[in-house]
Design an enzyme around this catalytic site. Sequence first.
Site, PDB file in Angstrom:
ATOM      1  CG  ASN A   9      -1.746   1.229   1.376  1.00 44.72           C
ATOM      2  OD1 ASN A   9      -1.774   2.067   0.470  1.00 44.72           O
ATOM      3  ND2 ASN A   9      -2.446   1.363   2.504  1.00 44.72           N
ATOM      4  CE  LYS A  11      -0.248   3.173   4.842  1.00 49.93           C
ATOM      5  NZ  LYS A  11      -0.180   3.267   6.291  1.00 49.93           N
ATOM      6  CG  HIS A  95      -5.877   1.880   5.416  1.00 53.01           C
ATOM      7  ND1 HIS A  95      -5.430   2.808   6.335  1.00 53.01           N
ATOM      8  CD2 HIS A  95      -4.837   1.036   5.205  1.00 53.01           C
ATOM      9  CE1 HIS A  95      -4.167   2.531   6.647  1.00 53.01           C
ATOM     10  NE2 HIS A  95      -3.786   1.459   5.975  1.00 53.01           N
ATOM     11  CD  GLU A  97      -2.979   5.476   6.877  1.00 53.23           C
ATOM     12  OE1 GLU A  97      -2.977   5.512   5.640  1.00 53.23           O
ATOM     13  OE2 GLU A  97      -2.053   4.956   7.544  1.00 53.23           O
ATOM     14  CD  GLU A 167      -3.364  -2.317   7.461  1.00 58.90           C
ATOM     15  OE1 GLU A 167      -2.279  -2.534   6.940  1.00 58.90           O
ATOM     16  OE2 GLU A 167      -3.999  -1.269   7.287  1.00 58.90           O
ATOM     17  N   GLY A 173       2.578   2.520  10.812  1.00 58.04           N
ATOM     18  CA  GLY A 173       3.501   3.636  10.637  1.00 58.04           C
ATOM     19  C   GLY A 173       4.223   4.052  11.901  1.00 58.04           C
ATOM     20  CB  SER A 212       5.369  -1.479  12.016  1.00 54.85           C
ATOM     21  OG  SER A 212       4.952  -0.150  12.231  1.00 54.85           O
TER      22      SER A 212
HETATM   23  P1  13P Z   1       3.101   0.562   7.683  1.00 55.13           P
HETATM   24  O1  13P Z   1       3.640  -0.722   7.118  1.00 55.13           O
HETATM   25  O2  13P Z   1       3.814   1.770   7.154  1.00 55.13           O
HETATM   26  O3  13P Z   1       3.014   0.522   9.177  1.00 55.13           O
HETATM   27  O4  13P Z   1       1.599   0.715   7.137  1.00 55.13           O
HETATM   28  C1  13P Z   1       0.737  -0.353   7.265  1.00 55.13           C
HETATM   29  C2  13P Z   1      -0.494  -0.053   6.516  1.00 55.13           C
HETATM   30  O5  13P Z   1      -1.264   0.793   6.906  1.00 55.13           O
HETATM   31  C3  13P Z   1      -0.735  -0.786   5.266  1.00 55.13           C
HETATM   32  O6  13P Z   1      -2.016  -0.566   4.791  1.00 55.13           O
END
Ligand code: 13P
Length: 250
Positions: A9, A11, A95, A97, A167, A173, A212
């Site tokens: 992903n 982002k 997601h 976010e 997640e 992150g 992560s």
């Molecule tokens: P990170 O791997 O940067 O923690 O992000 C995970 C994520 O949100 C994947 O959709």
Amino acid sequence: MRRKIVAGNWKMNGTRQIAKDLAVGVSAIVEGLDKSVEVLIAPPFILMADVVAQISSDVNLASQNVSGFDNGAFTGEVSADMLVGFGCSYSIVGHSERRALFGDTNEVVSAKVAKCIDKNIQPILCVGETLEERESGKIFEVVGSQLRAALKGLSQVQLGKVVIAYEPVWAIGTGKTATPEQAQEVHEFIRREIAVIDKAVSDVISIIYGGSVNAGNAKNLFAMADIDGGLIGGASLKLEEFEVICKAIG
Ligand code: 13P
């Protein structure tokens, strides 16, 4: 048979050139992988055309979001039909976010899951608790209600098209990965919840972990009984690291 999936992903990262370079690099990585592993990349919408022009047919294209509506006066949205036109076969839905920053409620997520299935896109349904919810003992309540709301009303065949991504919000992150045991505990719970809806689907549905994941921790996470792969954020932008992660599932 549960599919092994590693999804990147991206982002809101990259430029046209970075996306092209990553797409070429991921295609080369996939060439060297066991064919039982499915690798997906989810670039920003506007970079999809550049990515499509570069990826090999063994790399699957995913979107980071999709509209729950068909078409019409929905400024700024992207429809499932538009994604299908780019060869997009998966979409990340719900997601954290999107849930936290853009108002994707359980109802919105449910509409997006249904729209994906209707248009032959496999939804990657994201669920996960915040740190506060974990610390107050609400993991299973939160994850369970996110699952039930998003999957409500799906037939067995439709449910079989869904991929679940666990997640935990506190691990995204932050560099704080869930331990393999912490992740496994929730993955096992998710599989049990799916079994309540449909036992046969629970045996074959892929449940992937995100938060992560990196070159150092992927192998131990993927070794757990109910973890079928990963949804990778930051590390999917670094080809060397993404390669190690893709190989960790073999
Ligand atoms: P990170 O791997 O940067 O923690 O992000 C995970 C994520 O949100 C994947 O959709």
